[in-house]
Design a protein around this motif. Structure first.
Motif, PDB file in Angstrom:
ATOM      1  N   LEU A  27     -29.382  -5.060  19.963  1.00  0.00           N
ATOM      2  CA  LEU A  27     -30.081  -4.203  18.994  1.00  0.00           C
ATOM      3  C   LEU A  27     -31.536  -4.644  18.790  1.00  0.00           C
ATOM      4  CD1 LEU A  27     -27.305  -3.690  16.291  1.00  0.00           C
ATOM      5  CD2 LEU A  27     -27.895  -2.197  18.201  1.00  0.00           C
ATOM      6  N   SER A  28     -32.131  -5.191  19.860  1.00  0.00           N
ATOM      7  CA  SER A  28     -33.535  -5.598  19.777  1.00  0.00           C
ATOM      8  C   SER A  28     -34.439  -4.372  19.604  1.00  0.00           C
ATOM      9  CB  SER A  28     -33.908  -6.356  21.053  1.00  0.00           C
ATOM     10  OG  SER A  28     -35.253  -6.147  21.391  1.00  0.00           O
ATOM     11  N   VAL A  29     -35.401  -4.492  18.705  1.00  0.00           N
ATOM     12  CA  VAL A  29     -36.307  -3.368  18.451  1.00  0.00           C
ATOM     13  C   VAL A  29     -37.070  -2.995  19.725  1.00  0.00           C
ATOM     14  CG1 VAL A  29     -38.356  -2.644  17.177  1.00  0.00           C
ATOM     15  CG2 VAL A  29     -36.559  -3.901  16.009  1.00  0.00           C
ATOM     16  N   GLY A  30     -37.605  -4.040  20.395  1.00  0.00           N
ATOM     17  CA  GLY A  30     -38.360  -3.799  21.622  1.00  0.00           C
ATOM     18  C   GLY A  30     -37.499  -3.149  22.693  1.00  0.00           C
ATOM     19  N   GLY A  31     -36.259  -3.600  22.819  1.00  0.00           N
ATOM     20  CA  GLY A  31     -35.348  -3.059  23.815  1.00  0.00           C
ATOM     21  C   GLY A  31     -35.107  -1.566  23.617  1.00  0.00           C
ATOM     22  N   TRP A  32     -34.882  -1.181  22.361  1.00  0.00           N
ATOM     23  CA  TRP A  32     -34.615   0.239  22.091  1.00  0.00           C
ATOM     24  C   TRP A  32     -35.876   1.090  22.221  1.00  0.00           C
ATOM     25  CZ3 TRP A  32     -30.129   2.980  21.605  1.00  0.00           C
ATOM     26  CH2 TRP A  32     -28.963   2.217  21.614  1.00  0.00           C
ATOM     27  N   ALA A  33     -37.007   0.557  21.780  1.00  0.00           N
ATOM     28  CA  ALA A  33     -38.263   1.286  21.935  1.00  0.00           C
ATOM     29  C   ALA A  33     -38.533   1.518  23.417  1.00  0.00           C
ATOM     30  CB  ALA A  33     -39.409   0.499  21.304  1.00  0.00           C
ATOM     31  N   PHE A  34     -38.302   0.480  24.192  1.00  0.00           N
ATOM     32  CA  PHE A  34     -38.485   0.554  25.643  1.00  0.00           C
ATOM     33  C   PHE A  34     -37.574   1.626  26.251  1.00  0.00           C
ATOM     34  CE2 PHE A  34     -36.655  -0.817  29.702  1.00  0.00           C
ATOM     35  CZ  PHE A  34     -37.785  -0.923  30.494  1.00  0.00           C
ATOM     36  N   MET A  35     -36.305   1.568  25.863  1.00  0.00           N
ATOM     37  CA  MET A  35     -35.316   2.479  26.450  1.00  0.00           C
ATOM     38  C   MET A  35     -35.667   3.937  26.189  1.00  0.00           C
ATOM     39  SD  MET A  35     -31.201   2.041  26.195  1.00  0.00           S
ATOM     40  CE  MET A  35     -31.374   0.901  24.917  1.00  0.00           C
ATOM     41  N   ILE A  36     -36.062   4.210  24.959  1.00  0.00           N
ATOM     42  CA  ILE A  36     -36.417   5.593  24.613  1.00  0.00           C
ATOM     43  C   ILE A  36     -37.592   6.064  25.477  1.00  0.00           C
ATOM     44  CG2 ILE A  36     -37.404   7.027  22.771  1.00  0.00           C
ATOM     45  CD1 ILE A  36     -35.695   5.214  20.820  1.00  0.00           C
ATOM     46  N   MET A  37     -38.586   5.180  25.645  1.00  0.00           N
ATOM     47  CA  MET A  37     -39.747   5.575  26.437  1.00  0.00           C
ATOM     48  C   MET A  37     -39.419   5.740  27.916  1.00  0.00           C
ATOM     49  SD  MET A  37     -41.916   6.243  24.296  1.00  0.00           S
ATOM     50  CE  MET A  37     -43.475   6.503  25.126  1.00  0.00           C
ATOM     51  N   VAL A  38     -38.459   4.970  28.414  1.00  0.00           N
ATOM     52  CA  VAL A  38     -38.036   5.148  29.811  1.00  0.00           C
ATOM     53  C   VAL A  38     -37.511   6.562  29.995  1.00  0.00           C
ATOM     54  CG1 VAL A  38     -36.338   4.486  31.559  1.00  0.00           C
ATOM     55  CG2 VAL A  38     -37.526   2.725  30.264  1.00  0.00           C
ATOM     56  N   PHE A  39     -36.662   6.995  29.061  1.00  0.00           N
ATOM     57  CA  PHE A  39     -36.113   8.346  29.177  1.00  0.00           C
ATOM     58  C   PHE A  39     -37.207   9.399  29.021  1.00  0.00           C
ATOM     59  CE2 PHE A  39     -32.046   6.181  28.506  1.00  0.00           C
ATOM     60  CZ  PHE A  39     -31.334   6.752  29.544  1.00  0.00           C
ATOM     61  N   VAL A  40     -38.129   9.168  28.078  1.00  0.00           N
ATOM     62  CA  VAL A  40     -39.239  10.119  27.908  1.00  0.00           C
ATOM     63  C   VAL A  40     -40.022  10.234  29.208  1.00  0.00           C
ATOM     64  CG1 VAL A  40     -41.458  10.474  26.738  1.00  0.00           C
ATOM     65  CG2 VAL A  40     -39.456   9.792  25.418  1.00  0.00           C
ATOM     66  N   GLY A  41     -40.383   9.075  29.792  1.00  0.00           N
ATOM     67  CA  GLY A  41     -41.167   9.070  31.029  1.00  0.00           C
ATOM     68  C   GLY A  41     -40.430   9.740  32.173  1.00  0.00           C
ATOM     69  N   ALA A  42     -39.149   9.395  32.315  1.00  0.00           N
ATOM     70  CA  ALA A  42     -38.393   9.902  33.456  1.00  0.00           C
ATOM     71  C   ALA A  42     -38.124  11.402  33.330  1.00  0.00           C
ATOM     72  CB  ALA A  42     -37.084   9.130  33.593  1.00  0.00           C
ATOM     73  N   TYR A  43     -37.694  11.849  32.139  1.00  0.00           N
ATOM     74  CA  TYR A  43     -37.426  13.286  31.986  1.00  0.00           C
ATOM     75  C   TYR A  43     -38.719  14.088  32.059  1.00  0.00           C
ATOM     76  CZ  TYR A  43     -32.478  12.827  31.109  1.00  0.00           C
ATOM     77  OH  TYR A  43     -31.151  12.586  31.272  1.00  0.00           O
ATOM     78  N   GLY A  44     -39.830  13.484  31.562  1.00  0.00           N
ATOM     79  CA  GLY A  44     -41.118  14.174  31.626  1.00  0.00           C
ATOM     80  C   GLY A  44     -41.605  14.349  33.045  1.00  0.00           C
ATOM     81  N   MET A  45     -41.304  13.364  33.877  1.00  0.00           N
ATOM     82  CA  MET A  45     -41.820  13.376  35.247  1.00  0.00           C
ATOM     83  C   MET A  45     -40.883  14.117  36.197  1.00  0.00           C
ATOM     84  SD  MET A  45     -44.448  12.209  36.845  1.00  0.00           S
ATOM     85  CE  MET A  45     -44.915  12.377  38.566  1.00  0.00           C
ATOM     86  N   ALA A  46     -39.617  14.240  35.813  1.00  0.00           N
ATOM     87  CA  ALA A  46     -38.580  14.734  36.728  1.00  0.00           C
ATOM     88  C   ALA A  46     -38.943  16.070  37.375  1.00  0.00           C
ATOM     89  CB  ALA A  46     -37.250  14.861  35.989  1.00  0.00           C
ATOM     90  N   TYR A  47     -39.510  16.977  36.578  1.00  0.00           N
ATOM     91  CA  TYR A  47     -39.815  18.315  37.085  1.00  0.00           C
ATOM     92  C   TYR A  47     -40.761  18.247  38.290  1.00  0.00           C
ATOM     93  CZ  TYR A  47     -41.585  23.076  37.205  1.00  0.00           C
ATOM     94  OH  TYR A  47     -41.937  24.329  37.628  1.00  0.00           O
ATOM     95  N   PHE A  48     -41.731  17.326  38.220  1.00  0.00           N
ATOM     96  CA  PHE A  48     -42.774  17.276  39.242  1.00  0.00           C
ATOM     97  C   PHE A  48     -42.307  16.684  40.572  1.00  0.00           C
ATOM     98  CE2 PHE A  48     -44.697  17.062  35.039  1.00  0.00           C
ATOM     99  CZ  PHE A  48     -45.458  18.218  35.074  1.00  0.00           C
ATOM    100  N   VAL A  49     -41.228  15.957  40.544  1.00  0.00           N
ATOM    101  CA  VAL A  49     -40.762  15.367  41.808  1.00  0.00           C
ATOM    102  C   VAL A  49     -39.398  15.937  42.192  1.00  0.00           C
ATOM    103  CG1 VAL A  49     -42.087  13.232  41.642  1.00  0.00           C
ATOM    104  CG2 VAL A  49     -39.838  13.367  40.575  1.00  0.00           C
ATOM    105  N   ARG A  50     -39.068  17.134  41.691  1.00  0.00           N
ATOM    106  CA  ARG A  50     -37.718  17.656  41.894  1.00  0.00           C
ATOM    107  C   ARG A  50     -37.413  17.904  43.375  1.00  0.00           C
ATOM    108  NH1 ARG A  50     -41.074  21.430  40.207  1.00  0.00           N
ATOM    109  NH2 ARG A  50     -41.042  23.538  41.059  1.00  0.00           N
ATOM    110  N   ARG A  51     -38.458  18.202  44.161  1.00  0.00           N
ATOM    111  CA  ARG A  51     -38.224  18.462  45.585  1.00  0.00           C
ATOM    112  C   ARG A  51     -37.647  17.236  46.306  1.00  0.00           C
ATOM    113  NH1 ARG A  51     -39.866  22.683  48.488  1.00  0.00           N
ATOM    114  NH2 ARG A  51     -39.980  21.352  50.323  1.00  0.00           N
ATOM    115  N   GLN A  52     -37.953  16.080  45.750  1.00  0.00           N
ATOM    116  CA  GLN A  52     -37.461  14.873  46.400  1.00  0.00           C
ATOM    117  C   GLN A  52     -35.939  14.749  46.301  1.00  0.00           C
ATOM    118  OE1 GLN A  52     -38.536  10.132  46.501  1.00  0.00           O
ATOM    119  NE2 GLN A  52     -38.769  11.195  44.562  1.00  0.00           N
ATOM    120  N   TRP A  53     -35.393  15.258  45.197  1.00  0.00           N
ATOM    121  CA  TRP A  53     -33.981  14.972  44.927  1.00  0.00           C
ATOM    122  C   TRP A  53     -33.059  16.185  45.075  1.00  0.00           C
ATOM    123  CZ3 TRP A  53     -33.865  10.122  45.335  1.00  0.00           C
ATOM    124  CH2 TRP A  53     -34.869   9.314  44.807  1.00  0.00           C
ATOM    125  N   THR A  54     -33.596  17.371  44.884  1.00  0.00           N
ATOM    126  CA  THR A  54     -32.688  18.519  44.880  1.00  0.00           C
ATOM    127  C   THR A  54     -32.862  19.424  46.095  1.00  0.00           C
ATOM    128  OG1 THR A  54     -34.279  19.705  43.548  1.00  0.00           O
ATOM    129  CG2 THR A  54     -32.484  18.632  42.376  1.00  0.00           C
TER     130      THR A  54
END
Lengths: 201, 191, 219
Positions: free
Chosen positions: B164-191
């Motif tokens: 329950l580290s504050v930094g750990g959770w802040a980090f995790m949320i931003m990872v998802f923000v970054g990844a979901y935000g970027m996903a659309y632009f690289v969709r050709r790579q995966w789908t």
């Protein structure tokens, strides 16, 4: 209190490396089993087609969290001796964002790339090389970004301390959040599967 | 009566993934998550610390820089942190050995499930060369981000998250923000 | 039956239900961090007598410091002000009250000193009763460091033997290394003060204290 064993001096540094190796083997086994060795499986989270990695990850976090709590509660584990990093809010927020962007572009994260390499994924080798390049760039830039790197220090702090809420309540919230997330994930998977079969006609 | 075996049974079916038909099925994700949690917990109980993966890459980089330009490496606080005081081999570390184990564990599991195969992970519409380039770019961003955040997915999200580290959770949320935000632009790579 | 219904649920639901139950129970448990054993184990303490305290003498310590042996952590138990005035090189300042909150690990070799043996013994008991394994105390504390290492008195005769002279030279060298001096009768007569060398400007002390000695535990 008898745990963490290492910090109570039950074995020395040399033995700890063997322990690390053995735990690492199990880590690798479970990661591979979890589907973390496949970049497509990992990337599928971000398109809602297969939420497997999300499910594995949050189940793991919840399990370890509950385990830590109860081990500490029964007096088996001294939780204050379990290491976790200090919080530096801004650099961690930015680092997380950059890492997330890199995650969906590269398809792995450092731990999963190790498993991917050993199961024969060639792209994971490029990924790891890139990882080292990124770390090198960070190292070279470090003297110039030192101030930012150490900005917004909050010390070793956890969510219950920050919010001033009972540890158990935070845990219950995390558990409920995870279960809510899983339900949503199942639903999203179903929705995407329907959409895909429709698109195929 | 509840039987152990029953607990691990496979009521829930995994959604077979598009383009994944060549690979064998994975087992129940919640069960695997439970096991991953127990592995993490055993690291906490035995060693008093969690798992981390990016540390090995950092050590490798620091040692390489130290070999090429020792004065440069010694004057840099970041590299020095990974090189230690010179009294012992920087690779003789918990992080290195656990990742070494993970490589072997991954291979064993892949062999058992028949998933060890020399291949490139990508969507059907993407060329190998481009995939390698993307993997390199993604890896670079990941390396940079992980060092900025003081840890990667294993170190911050799994370890910090379960404590329950504050930094750990802040980090995790931003990872998802970054990844979901970027996903659309690289969709050709995966789908 | 409830249990039978439960068994028929898919694995994920069973895991989920167990997690929720454990989560609800945890609300009624106390904060796991406050459960930490900061109390001294009195029963164990009463069984340990003072002569069981493991000691290190100042000669050994000065030897290790000169040789650059750092497999231990040297802890100064005195007050901040005293520590700032002078401390044995490489030592860290941790008062007795802060001992258990410090980052000392149970698998480290810990050497304690203070300006009196009672404080050192106190620190030793606290750490020992909290399962710290290798705890040592410097015999005589800072005072014997001052008298025996920094300002040792010359005990030689007028016509010293080779052995005595050798010992004499070594004492002088060690004292000089740490910024003190050997006290011959002449010096004692002229100035009886044993002034501690200034910690800010150690003339000859060039100890290679490793930076970042604490082991990294993150990734």
């Amino acid at each position: 209190m008898t745990a963490p064993f290492f910090k109570f001096g039950y074995f020395n540094d040399e033995v700890s490396l063997i322990v690390a190796f053995v735990i690492g083997i199990f880590f690798g086994l479970v990661l591979e089993k979890g589907g973390f060795g496949s970049a497509r499986m990992l990337a599928a989270q971000f398109y809602f087609t297969d939420m497997r990695v999300f499910k594995v990850m949050f189940t793991a976090i919840v399990t370890a969290m509950i385990g830590l709590f109860y081990f500490s509660w029964i007096g088996f584990l001294d939780l204050s001796l379990v290491y976790y990093g200090e919080t530096f809010l801004l650099p961690q927020l930015l680092g997380g964002l950059i890492l997330g962007v890199g995650f969906v572009i590269g398809g792995y994260c450092p731990g999963t790339s190790a498993v991917a390499i050993s199961t024969g994924r060639i792209d994971a080798i490029f990924y790891a090389l890139g990882g080292m390049f990124g770390i090198f760039v960070f190292g070279e830039m470090f003297p110039y970004i030192t101030d930012f790197f150490y900005s917004t220090p909050m010390g070793q702090i956890n969510l219950p301390d920050l919010l001033g809420i009972n540890y158990g309540i935070i845990m219950l919230l995390v558990i409920l959040m995870a279960i809510g997330g899983f339900t949503a994930a199942e639903w999203a998977e179903k929705l995407m599967a329907e959409k895909q079969s429709k698109a195929r006609g | 009566m509840l039987k152990i075996k029953d607990w691990f049974s496979h009521h829930h079916e995994d959604n077979a993934m598009e383009g994944h038909k060549t690979q064998k099925h994975y087992t129940n994700p919640y069960l695997i998550g439970l096991l991953l949690g127990l592995v993490l917990l055993s690291a906490f109980v035995i060693m008093g610390r969690g798992l981390g993966a990016s540390g090995v890459l950092s050590t490798t980089v620091a040692v390489a820089v130290d070999k090429v330009a020792p004065a440069h490496a010694q004057s840099n606080e970041f590299y020095k942190g990974y090189l230690g005081d010179g009294t012992k081999n920087p690779f003789k570390d918990w992080l290195t050995f656990s990742i070494l184990g993970a490589v072997i564990g991954g291979f064993i599991s892949g062999a058992i499930s028949g998933r060890n195969k020399i291949m490139v992970e990508k969507g059907p519409r993407f060329s190998n060369g481009k995939r390698f380039l993307f993997a390199f770019i993604g890896g670079s961003l990941m390396g940079y981000g992980a060092k900025m955040a003081r840890g990667c997915t294993s170190g911050q999200a799994l370890t910090g998250g379960s404590l329950l580290s504050v930094g750990g959770w802040a980090f995790m949320i931003m990872v998802f923000v970054g990844a979901y935000g970027m996903a659309y632009f690289v969709r050709r790579q995966w789908t | 039956m409830l249990l039978k219904n439960f068994a028929e649920l898919p694995a994920r639901k069973r895991i989920g239900i167990v997690a929720i139950i454990l989560g609800i129970v945890s609300i009624f448990a106390s904060n796991p961090f406050s459960n930490v054993n900061t109390k001294v184990n009195i029963k164990e303490l009463s069984l340990v007598s003072a002569d069981e305290i493991s000691e290190v003498n100042v000669e050994e310590l000065s030897d290790w410091l000169i040789k650059g042996k750092y497999d231990y952590r040297l802890i100064d138990l005195r007050k901040d002000e005293e520590y700032k005035k002078y401390h044995i090189p490489t030592s860290e300042n941790v008062t007795v009250a802060r001992l258990l909150k410090s980052d000392l690990a149970r698998n480290e070799k810990i050497i304690l000193y203070s300006d009196n043996d009672i404080t050192s013994a106190q620190g030793w008991f606290i750490l020992k009763s909290n399962n710290y394994k290798g705890v040592y105390v410097i015999k005589g504390g800072i005072e014997s460091w001052q008298k025996e290492i920094l300002f040792p008195s010359c005990t030689c005769d007028e016509n010293p033997t080779i052995e005595q002279k050798h010992k004499h030279d070594k004492l002088a060298e060690v004292a000089k290394y740490f910024g003190g001096e050997l006290r011959t009768e002449g010096i004692i007569a002229a100035n009886n003060k044993m002034e501690m060398p200034s910690i800010e400007a150690p003339a000859t002390i060039e100890l290679k204290k490793p930076k970042g000695k604490r082991k990294r535990e993150g990734c």
